[in-house]
Write a protein that holds these residues in place. Structure first.
Motif, PDB file in Angstrom:
ATOM      1  N   GLN A  33      55.008  27.460  55.892  1.00 13.54           N
ATOM      2  CA  GLN A  33      55.472  28.803  55.603  1.00 13.54           C
ATOM      3  C   GLN A  33      54.896  29.259  54.276  1.00 13.54           C
ATOM      4  O   GLN A  33      54.982  28.566  53.269  1.00 13.54           O
ATOM      5  CB  GLN A  33      57.004  28.837  55.549  1.00 13.54           C
ATOM      6  CG  GLN A  33      57.523  30.163  55.015  1.00 13.54           C
ATOM      7  CD  GLN A  33      58.788  30.591  55.689  1.00 13.54           C
ATOM      8  OE1 GLN A  33      59.495  29.781  56.283  1.00 13.54           O
ATOM      9  NE2 GLN A  33      59.084  31.866  55.622  1.00 13.54           N
ATOM     10  N   VAL A  34      54.293  30.423  54.325  1.00  8.35           N
ATOM     11  CA  VAL A  34      53.799  31.027  53.091  1.00  8.35           C
ATOM     12  C   VAL A  34      54.985  31.685  52.406  1.00  8.35           C
ATOM     13  O   VAL A  34      55.704  32.460  53.026  1.00  8.35           O
ATOM     14  CB  VAL A  34      52.735  32.088  53.403  1.00  8.35           C
ATOM     15  CG1 VAL A  34      52.217  32.695  52.107  1.00  8.35           C
ATOM     16  CG2 VAL A  34      51.608  31.492  54.215  1.00  8.35           C
ATOM     17  N   TYR A  52      51.660  36.425  55.263  1.00  7.52           N
ATOM     18  CA  TYR A  52      53.015  36.241  54.725  1.00  7.52           C
ATOM     19  C   TYR A  52      54.014  37.090  55.507  1.00  7.52           C
ATOM     20  O   TYR A  52      53.778  38.247  55.818  1.00  7.52           O
ATOM     21  CB  TYR A  52      53.056  36.638  53.248  1.00  7.52           C
ATOM     22  CG  TYR A  52      54.464  36.711  52.711  1.00  7.52           C
ATOM     23  CD1 TYR A  52      55.157  35.560  52.371  1.00  7.52           C
ATOM     24  CD2 TYR A  52      55.118  37.934  52.596  1.00  7.52           C
ATOM     25  CE1 TYR A  52      56.460  35.618  51.920  1.00  7.52           C
ATOM     26  CE2 TYR A  52      56.419  38.005  52.138  1.00  7.52           C
ATOM     27  CZ  TYR A  52      57.080  36.846  51.803  1.00  7.52           C
ATOM     28  OH  TYR A  52      58.368  36.904  51.362  1.00  7.52           O
ATOM     29  N   GLN A  53      55.127  36.490  55.844  1.00  6.93           N
ATOM     30  CA  GLN A  53      56.230  37.208  56.478  1.00  6.93           C
ATOM     31  C   GLN A  53      57.505  36.878  55.729  1.00  6.93           C
ATOM     32  O   GLN A  53      57.803  35.706  55.500  1.00  6.93           O
ATOM     33  CB  GLN A  53      56.392  36.781  57.949  1.00  6.93           C
ATOM     34  CG  GLN A  53      55.385  37.401  58.890  1.00  6.93           C
ATOM     35  CD  GLN A  53      55.524  38.901  58.984  1.00  6.93           C
ATOM     36  OE1 GLN A  53      56.618  39.429  58.832  1.00  6.93           O
ATOM     37  NE2 GLN A  53      54.413  39.596  59.207  1.00  6.93           N
ATOM     38  N   ARG A  54      58.231  37.900  55.344  1.00  9.43           N
ATOM     39  CA  ARG A  54      59.484  37.654  54.630  1.00  9.43           C
ATOM     40  C   ARG A  54      60.411  36.803  55.486  1.00  9.43           C
ATOM     41  O   ARG A  54      60.535  37.020  56.691  1.00  9.43           O
ATOM     42  CB  ARG A  54      60.178  38.985  54.322  1.00  9.43           C
ATOM     43  CG  ARG A  54      59.350  39.885  53.438  1.00  9.43           C
ATOM     44  CD  ARG A  54      59.868  41.304  53.500  1.00  9.43           C
ATOM     45  NE  ARG A  54      61.139  41.444  52.790  1.00  9.43           N
ATOM     46  CZ  ARG A  54      61.937  42.493  52.941  1.00  9.43           C
ATOM     47  NH1 ARG A  54      61.636  43.458  53.785  1.00  9.43           N
ATOM     48  NH2 ARG A  54      63.044  42.573  52.258  1.00  9.43           N
ATOM     49  N   ASN A  55      61.033  35.858  54.874  1.00  4.13           N
ATOM     50  CA  ASN A  55      61.960  34.998  55.598  1.00  4.13           C
ATOM     51  C   ASN A  55      63.333  35.665  55.676  1.00  4.13           C
ATOM     52  O   ASN A  55      64.085  35.693  54.716  1.00  4.13           O
ATOM     53  CB  ASN A  55      62.063  33.650  54.891  1.00  4.13           C
ATOM     54  CG  ASN A  55      62.892  32.668  55.683  1.00  4.13           C
ATOM     55  OD1 ASN A  55      63.778  33.067  56.431  1.00  4.13           O
ATOM     56  ND2 ASN A  55      62.604  31.398  55.522  1.00  4.13           N
ATOM     57  N   MET A  56      63.611  36.201  56.838  1.00  2.00           N
ATOM     58  CA  MET A  56      64.847  36.955  56.996  1.00  2.00           C
ATOM     59  C   MET A  56      66.094  36.083  56.884  1.00  2.00           C
ATOM     60  O   MET A  56      67.187  36.579  56.642  1.00  2.00           O
ATOM     61  CB  MET A  56      64.854  37.688  58.341  1.00  2.00           C
ATOM     62  CG  MET A  56      63.790  38.772  58.465  1.00  2.00           C
ATOM     63  SD  MET A  56      63.703  39.880  57.042  1.00  2.00           S
ATOM     64  CE  MET A  56      65.194  40.847  57.278  1.00  2.00           C
ATOM     65  N   LEU A  57      65.923  34.791  57.086  1.00  3.52           N
ATOM     66  CA  LEU A  57      67.071  33.899  56.934  1.00  3.52           C
ATOM     67  C   LEU A  57      67.532  33.927  55.482  1.00  3.52           C
ATOM     68  O   LEU A  57      68.712  34.090  55.186  1.00  3.52           O
ATOM     69  CB  LEU A  57      66.695  32.471  57.315  1.00  3.52           C
ATOM     70  CG  LEU A  57      66.211  32.230  58.737  1.00  3.52           C
ATOM     71  CD1 LEU A  57      66.011  30.749  58.971  1.00  3.52           C
ATOM     72  CD2 LEU A  57      67.200  32.796  59.735  1.00  3.52           C
ATOM     73  N   ALA A  58      66.569  33.774  54.589  1.00  4.78           N
ATOM     74  CA  ALA A  58      66.898  33.761  53.170  1.00  4.78           C
ATOM     75  C   ALA A  58      67.470  35.113  52.742  1.00  4.78           C
ATOM     76  O   ALA A  58      68.469  35.180  52.018  1.00  4.78           O
ATOM     77  CB  ALA A  58      65.651  33.432  52.359  1.00  4.78           C
TER      78      ALA A  58
END
Lengths: 337, 337
Positions: free
Chosen positions: B5-6, B49-55
């Motif tokens: 994961q980037v 890069y994709q924002r980590n929606m979990l975080a």
DNA sequence: CTGTTAGCGCTTTCAT
DNA sequence: ATGAAAGCGCTAACAG
């Protein structure tokens, strides 16, 4: 109203335990006192505690969620496949997020972003009729997230694919038309970009060749699967100096629309002209005359695709293999031929 | 293959910036140098890069995801509503997680757990035919998560509900049958636990009363919506000493099955017996004879439900109100009556 | 069997 | 306009 979340901390405090113990009790870890566990479980139940999968996903880098992207939900095909896949995934403990691309490439790309952002553990895809560039899907493999294709597969990517034998299905339904004495068989084909279009077209051609019927290009019309256009093509075919005596439509919705256009012109099916479809949609047995078609094991497709995907997820492989599962079709002869 | 994961950290390190700056650039915060932002955006793009929606969800306590639970996907009704709702939610920036309960109470309860664990911001529900206890849904409101019901609504909960005027629709289709001279109109009704069953039954009764036709209980058969059983009820009705001259089925699938049973017995529709349905499913115009039915604004239902839900989410209200949106139906007269 | 510590990737104060 | 630090809720080492 403010959102209230019950957390492990709440339970730990109430019970005078450490977070870890509570966590362990909740996850069924063996090394925890039976009474302690009981206590924790009861309080959790009472407080409507639900584990926060966001936090767990963040830490374990696993969401136990698979994504499914399908082009549409208008025929019975994709809903059925989707449900079957969802059920199969559910058995393995996976949730399912479904997106439909509405046959638009842009939407499909957006869908993949959503899947990525939500950290799906794997992706099931059937591409749109517009999709020619696969970068948005290749990203998944680059990130180590397995992809499985079904129905509308991507030829240039190495990934498991679940398809039916489109060539064979087309070959058999066209052979059937020839057996019934049809000589000029038209084909409403799909966009050449889709493999299923090509395979069904090839099956059609092969059946003609085998029976020494010359291939007449003017009888083959590739169209973009926009149902609203079908009446134009059918009327065009019927207005030909030498009109066809049968139409093999690439899909059941296409065939059903074809039947309606033909009926509107006062022609008799199958006496004047036969019609066949592909897929055995729910509606095809209801229409008058009932539609001769090629049935696909729709649930099987969804199930197989989900299994392959979960397999990939668990296998933790370092390479993507081009596994192709070809499922069998069945010729369903009804009254339209 | 390991999942890579980037992250923001990767970008920050590469660009010699702080995490905060990168984060701000990525989220379009104004207080960030234009060139810096440009740099960040470009690198993010380049690295997929994709924002980590979990975080993000964990921290903001918002997932921008709504859940939809429907009982089935077999007719065209629920797929269509679902898609419409999904589209509407998408416009407002919400993703959609769909679960189907398969008409099983247990599954529905499990589905709600999944929704809760995944921290949906709101829930759209159409309950199963078995659902009588609503604790699993009340939890949502207790936690401050809005619920909106559609079609199969829960009468004992205060929440927005989207329905059609079932009473009126039934009243009109039965009145239509009476106008056509039918005197003994049977009704294949749904499970009494569902409001729609009751409302449609009441509309049926009212139309009879209004036209001075005595209500004959033996002509009303409540069944559990299991299509495989329809043939039994229809045959039972046809074998009655004084068989009905019309059957008003609670749904289109029921009506379509009814038509097939009647045809199999060699009776003529509508001459010997008329049949009407409810919903105007895709298949109802295809069957022979085409089905007289009551059309519902299906897309409108999905759209309205999604709007109401998002409204609730944004409004942040402290109380759940019993808003009921009643949409209009339309009588579609075809050849089966 | 139970507790402590660190940290997943990100946003959000509060500084500067 | 940028940085540093804290922490969302949870699990996973590592200790006892």
């Amino acid at each position: 109203m403010k959102r209230h979340q019950v957390t492990i901390v709440d339970i730990a405090r109430e019970l005078q335990l450490s977070k870890s113990t509570v966590s362990r009790a909740l996850t069924g870890h063996p090394s925890v006192n039976a009474t302690t566990r009981q206590l924790v479980l009861e309080l959790a139940e009472k407080l409507d505690y639900q584990r926060n999968m966001l936090a767990i996903g963040l830490i374990t880098r696993k969401t136990n969620t698979i994504g499914i992207i399908v082009p549409e939900f208008t025929s019975s095909y994709f809903p059925t496949v989707t449900i079957a896949a969802q059920e199969e995934a559910g058995k393995a403990g996976y949730n399912t997020v479904i997106c439909q691309s509405n046959e638009r490439y842009e939407t499909e790309v957006a869908n993949t972003k959503v899947m990525l952002a939500n950290q799906v553990d794997g992706l099931l895809v059937s591409i749109t009729k517009e999709t020619r560039n696969f970068d948005h899907l290749k990203i998944f493999q680059r990130k180590g997230i397995p992809i499985v294709f079904f129905n509308r597969v991507c030829d240039e990517m190495d990934a498991p694919k679940v398809v039916v034998d489109d060539y064979d299905g087309a070959y058999r339904v066209v052979s059937h038309l020839i057996e019934r004495g049809r000589k000029r068989i038209a084909h409403l084909s799909g966009p050449p970009s889709l493999m299923i279009s090509q395979k069904r077209l090839n099956g059609y051609k092969a059946a003609l060749r085998k029976n020494n019927i010359e291939y007449d290009e003017s009888l083959v019309i590739p169209y973009d699967l926009n149902i609203d256009m079908v009446h134009i093509y059918v009327n065009h075919l019927l207005n030909l100096p030498a009109p066809p005596d049968a139409i093999f439509a690439i899909s059941d919705p296409t065939a059903i629309e074809t039947i309606q256009v033909i009926k509107k012109r006062g022609l008799k099916i199958p006496e004047d002209i036969a019609v066949t479809g592909f897929s055995n949609d729910f509606a095809s047995s209801l229409i008058e005359p009932s539609l001769t078609t090629v049935s696909q094991p729709v649930k099987e497709i969804g199930k197989t695709a989900a299994q392959l995907l979960i397999d990939q997820i668990n296998r933790d492989v370092s390479e993507w293999k081009n596994i192709i599962r070809v499922l069998k079709t069945e010729l369903i002869v009804r009254n339209s031929s």
